[in-house]
Design an enzyme around this catalytic site. Structure first.
Site, PDB file in Angstrom:
ATOM      1  N   HIS A 117       0.834  -1.207   0.000  1.00  0.00           N
ATOM      2  CA  HIS A 117       0.000   0.000   0.000  1.00  0.00           C
ATOM      3  C   HIS A 117       0.870   1.258   0.000  1.00  0.00           C
ATOM      4  O   HIS A 117       0.602   2.220  -0.730  1.00  0.00           O
ATOM      5  CB  HIS A 117      -0.889   0.032   1.244  1.00  0.00           C
ATOM      6  CG  HIS A 117      -1.895  -1.069   1.317  1.00  0.00           C
ATOM      7  ND1 HIS A 117      -1.914  -1.984   2.352  1.00  0.00           N
ATOM      8  CD2 HIS A 117      -2.912  -1.412   0.492  1.00  0.00           C
ATOM      9  CE1 HIS A 117      -2.907  -2.825   2.168  1.00  0.00           C
ATOM     10  NE2 HIS A 117      -3.524  -2.518   1.047  1.00  0.00           N
ATOM     11  N   GLN A 153     -17.701  -7.144  -0.951  1.00  0.00           N
ATOM     12  CA  GLN A 153     -16.765  -8.008  -1.665  1.00  0.00           C
ATOM     13  C   GLN A 153     -16.397  -9.250  -0.870  1.00  0.00           C
ATOM     14  O   GLN A 153     -15.486  -9.990  -1.239  1.00  0.00           O
ATOM     15  CB  GLN A 153     -15.521  -7.236  -2.094  1.00  0.00           C
ATOM     16  CG  GLN A 153     -14.656  -6.698  -0.973  1.00  0.00           C
ATOM     17  CD  GLN A 153     -13.668  -5.660  -1.482  1.00  0.00           C
ATOM     18  OE1 GLN A 153     -14.038  -4.558  -1.865  1.00  0.00           O
ATOM     19  NE2 GLN A 153     -12.397  -6.028  -1.493  1.00  0.00           N
ATOM     20  N   LYS A 162      -0.659  -7.362  -7.769  1.00  0.00           N
ATOM     21  CA  LYS A 162      -1.025  -8.627  -7.132  1.00  0.00           C
ATOM     22  C   LYS A 162      -2.479  -8.968  -7.414  1.00  0.00           C
ATOM     23  O   LYS A 162      -2.825 -10.131  -7.661  1.00  0.00           O
ATOM     24  CB  LYS A 162      -0.786  -8.567  -5.625  1.00  0.00           C
ATOM     25  CG  LYS A 162      -1.107  -9.889  -4.916  1.00  0.00           C
ATOM     26  CD  LYS A 162      -0.927  -9.775  -3.430  1.00  0.00           C
ATOM     27  CE  LYS A 162      -2.048  -8.999  -2.781  1.00  0.00           C
ATOM     28  NZ  LYS A 162      -3.350  -9.716  -2.817  1.00  0.00           N
ATOM     29  N   GLN A 217      -8.514  -7.745 -10.697  1.00  0.00           N
ATOM     30  CA  GLN A 217      -9.205  -6.539 -10.236  1.00  0.00           C
ATOM     31  C   GLN A 217      -8.819  -5.336 -11.084  1.00  0.00           C
ATOM     32  O   GLN A 217      -9.682  -4.547 -11.493  1.00  0.00           O
ATOM     33  CB  GLN A 217      -8.848  -6.278  -8.774  1.00  0.00           C
ATOM     34  CG  GLN A 217      -9.275  -4.927  -8.233  1.00  0.00           C
ATOM     35  CD  GLN A 217      -8.856  -4.744  -6.791  1.00  0.00           C
ATOM     36  OE1 GLN A 217      -9.525  -5.188  -5.882  1.00  0.00           O
ATOM     37  NE2 GLN A 217      -7.713  -4.097  -6.572  1.00  0.00           N
ATOM     38  N   SER A 220      -2.768  -7.990   3.120  1.00  0.00           N
ATOM     39  CA  SER A 220      -3.297  -7.807   4.465  1.00  0.00           C
ATOM     40  C   SER A 220      -3.690  -9.141   5.084  1.00  0.00           C
ATOM     41  O   SER A 220      -3.686  -9.297   6.307  1.00  0.00           O
ATOM     42  CB  SER A 220      -4.516  -6.879   4.427  1.00  0.00           C
ATOM     43  OG  SER A 220      -4.164  -5.601   3.944  1.00  0.00           O
TER      44      SER A 220
END
Length: 411
Positions: free
Chosen positions: A113, A137, A245, A249, A282
């Protein structure tokens, strides 16, 4: 599984170059310029907010200061919790022709991030970081209730980064605001639910959202596209930053921006990795020591496909076979260990996909290259030992995803 059933994915970012022009800018190879873990019981969505926790009065994190403005302590970073306050903050920057970038996150910030925030600060006057755990999601049996909410740590990380950016004269801007809304703020008509047949206002990008990750998580990309549309409408950024990654998306968000004529430039940054190559996520906090050591299996499998392609292999069966050999060997090694020592995993898919359409490839066109992407599920530790680090929330199943870009041949 390998090869065909869930095999279609694409487009991602490599390399970094400065932002200079509007439109679909990426850090992609030329041919790529198109465009979770399960728990054992269903998640019950209540009136609780899944946004970042608002700190109590005893917390050392953000709280209203002079004039009632909430800021991250010892920084100029504003904390905005409503769309109305965000738009009031945004309006003068539009009038002053100052660029605003958005880095969407669900909190639990890590170096991946932070690398996106640094990239945004290099080329924009203002950076907005969203911290919002989006329930749309997550599937009904996924890990929403246990997802790490780390407001204090996130604020501390942003404060350190703010000092770093202030000392770096190469940056155009800094982090100006954190957008940390509640679910009621993000879903003003009420959260519609996580079921496949939920009724409500959604953004659905098909068929891309039905492939690869979408094959196992049918509502995931619906939730991602919907929340990104909401964030784009609220922040009105010139640019938004995503990581490679989550390559599928990125492709879907690019298509959404193109199809809905949104004036947002999507920038995709490199996957940030741990020293052993594990992609930063995360969700890695769920792994614990034992599963963390085995979780590198997906990265090793993808590296095997890169080696096969570099050696001249173009057939999907051979390239994916190289990945299968790695995962089967690792699983056999683990199964040969005693229960108290081993960590099991399941391969969801490893797929070779067209870089533009996400469709499964039987053979790579060397002039176009391809994407190899995969997902494995790290299963709970079978025989936990006293004092063993099982990971956040007791070590539930952890879904790891990763991908590599097989670049077009220059020959």
């Amino acid at each position: 599984m390998f090869a065909r059933p869930l095999a279609r994915r694409a487009a991602a970012a490599t390399g970094a170059s400065s932002l200079r022009s509007r439109g679909t800018r990426d850090i992609l190879t030329p041919a790529l310029r198109s465009s979770s873990s399960s728990s054992s019981a269903p998640i019950q969505v209540t009136r609780r907010s899944y946004a970042c926790k608002t700190p109590s009065s005893s917390s050392s994190s953000s709280r209203p200061g002079p004039g009632g403005l909430e800021k991250i302590p010892s920084t100029p970073i504003r904390v905005l919790r409503t769309v109305e306050s965000l738009r009031r903050w945004r309006r003068p920057h539009t009038l002053d022709h100052r660029s605003v970038a958005l880095v969407p996150t669900m909190g639990a910030l890590h170096d991946g991030h932070l690398s996106l925030i640094r990239a945004a600060a290099r080329d924009n006057h203002h950076v907005v970081v969203s911290l919002y755990v989006n329930p749309a999601q997550f599937g009904v049996r996924e890990d929403l209730a246990s997802y790490p909410v780390t407001w204090d740590a996130d604020c501390a990380a942003l404060a350190r980064l703010d000092r770093e950016l202030a000392d770096d004269g190469a940056n155009l801007g800094r982090v100006s605001a954190v957008f940390a809304p509640s679910t009621a703020e993000m879903y003003p008509s009420g959260f519609p639910g996580q079921e496949v047949d939920s009724k409500g206002s959604f953004v659905v990008i098909t068929p891309m959202s039905e492939l690869l990750e979408g094959g196992t998580r049918p509502t995931f990309f619906r939730g991602v596209a919907t929340v990104c549309m909401k964030l784009f409408n609220a922040v009105q950024p010139e640019r938004a930053y995503f990581g490679q990654k989550d390559v599928q998306q990125s492709v879907i968000i690019r298509k959404m921006v193109r199809d809905f004529l949104l004036p947002v430039e999507i920038v995709v940054g490199d996957t940030m990795r741990e020293a052993d190559g594990l992609a930063m996520s995360s969700r890695n906090v769920y792994l614990g020591t034992r599963r963390r050591a085995v979780g590198i299996v997906l990265r090793r499998a993808l590296e095997a496909t890169e080696k096969a392609y570099a050696a001249g292999e173009l057939e999907a069966s051979k390239i994916l076979g190289a990945a299968r050999a790695v995962t089967e060997k690792m699983l056999a090694e683990q199964m040969a260990l005693e229960l108290k020592d081993r960590a099991q995993f399941e391969v969801d898919y490893v797929s070779l996909s067209d870089p533009d359409t996400l469709e499964h490839l039987e053979r790579i066109d060397p002039a176009r290259g391809a994407i190899v992407s995969g997902a494995v599920k790290m299963l709970p530790v079978e025989d936990p030992q006293p004092g063993e680090d099982l990971g956040h929330s007791g070590g539930p199943p952890v879904r790891l995803i990763d991908n590599v870009i097989l670049k077009p041949s220059t020959d």
